[in-house]
Enzyme design. Structure first.
Site, short mmCIF file in Angstrom:
data_model
loop_
_atom_site.label_atom_id
_atom_site.label_comp_id
_atom_site.label_asym_id
_atom_site.label_seq_id
_atom_site.Cartn_x
_atom_site.Cartn_y
_atom_site.Cartn_z
N GLU A 86 -12.01 -0.18 -3.87
CA GLU A 86 -11.14 0.79 -4.53
C GLU A 86 -12.01 1.75 -5.34
O GLU A 86 -12.85 1.32 -6.12
CB GLU A 86 -10.16 0.09 -5.47
CG GLU A 86 -9.16 -0.80 -4.80
CD GLU A 86 -7.94 -0.06 -4.26
OE1 GLU A 86 -7.87 1.19 -4.40
OE2 GLU A 86 -7.07 -0.73 -3.71
N ASP B 241 -4.84 7.13 1.24
CA ASP B 241 -6.11 7.05 0.51
C ASP B 241 -7.28 6.66 1.42
O ASP B 241 -7.06 6.04 2.44
CB ASP B 241 -5.98 6.08 -0.67
CG ASP B 241 -5.54 4.67 -0.28
OD1 ASP B 241 -4.56 4.53 0.47
OD2 ASP B 241 -6.19 3.72 -0.73
N HIS C 208 -10.42 2.77 -0.44
CA HIS C 208 -9.14 3.10 -1.04
C HIS C 208 -9.37 3.99 -2.26
O HIS C 208 -10.49 4.17 -2.70
CB HIS C 208 -8.46 1.83 -1.57
CG HIS C 208 -8.29 0.73 -0.60
ND1 HIS C 208 -7.09 0.47 0.01
CD2 HIS C 208 -9.13 -0.23 -0.16
CE1 HIS C 208 -7.21 -0.60 0.79
NE2 HIS C 208 -8.45 -1.04 0.70
N HIS D 45 -8.26 3.51 4.14
CA HIS D 45 -6.95 2.87 4.13
C HIS D 45 -5.95 3.71 4.93
O HIS D 45 -5.12 3.17 5.67
CB HIS D 45 -6.49 2.70 2.68
CG HIS D 45 -5.41 1.69 2.50
ND1 HIS D 45 -4.69 1.61 1.34
CD2 HIS D 45 -4.92 0.71 3.30
CE1 HIS D 45 -3.80 0.63 1.44
NE2 HIS D 45 -3.92 0.08 2.62
#
Length: 180
Positions: A114, A162, A32, A152
């Site tokens: 992330e 993303d 992400h 993602h």
């Protein structure tokens, strides 16, 4: 999994996690990007958001996050620093409504990473190195393999974009190959 915590990460446990379903093991790595507020980096807002302690009054954009409960297993900052929020044996809340290779509810089967960034900004060399190191460790300590990494945007294509078009998959895989 032989280890729940990545030894090179700072631990900051998130309350936004729960048990994986019985028999479900993480065998997919989902990438992400995130910035809070959008296009701003390094202020610690992401960590506070995943910890459930983000003050929604400190920036007007944060008001929309009131009551939102999300997390990821890992955050890789622009500097390459890694924070881990959820142990690998637990389910982080990062994928949302998702579908991939015949399975739904991918939080049940995945590890979420992330990258501090945005769809329209390149990621840093430090992030690619850190992601490759983390990925290699996951390949050795979990059921995730090199062919089980996705975006993602791939598992939620109508909702998410993303890590974005500037995530360089070739650079990521070259960093993986060059690990000692």
């Amino acid at each position: 999994m032989s280890s729940d915590w990545y030894p090179k990460a700072v631990r900051q446990p998130s309350p936004h996690q729960d048990d994986r379903p019985a028999g479900a093991a993480a065998d997919l790595l989902v990438l992400h990007n995130i910035s809070l507020p959008p296009n701003a980096f390094g202020a610690g807002h992401i960590q506070r958001f995943f910890a459930g302690s983000l003050d929604s009054t400190c920036h007007p954009w944060f008001e929309r996050l009131n009551g939102v409960r999300v997390s990821a297993h890992f955050l890789i900052e622009r500097s390459g620093a890694i924070t881990q929020f959820v142990p690998l044996s637990k389910r982080a809340w990062h994928a949302g409504l998702s579908y991939f290779q015949g399975r739904e509810r991918l939080n049940d089967y995945s590890v979420g990473v992330e990258l501090e960034g945005a769809d329209h900004l390149p990621f840093t060399a430090e992030q690619y190195r850190a992601l490759a190191g983390l990925s290699g460790w996951l390949f050795e300590h979990s059921e995730i393999g090199p062919g089980q990494v996705t975006a993602h945007e791939t598992i939620a294509p109508f909702r998410k974009s993303d890590p974005g078009p500037l995530f360089d998959w070739l650079t990521y895989y070259r960093e993986l190959e060059s690990r000692p």
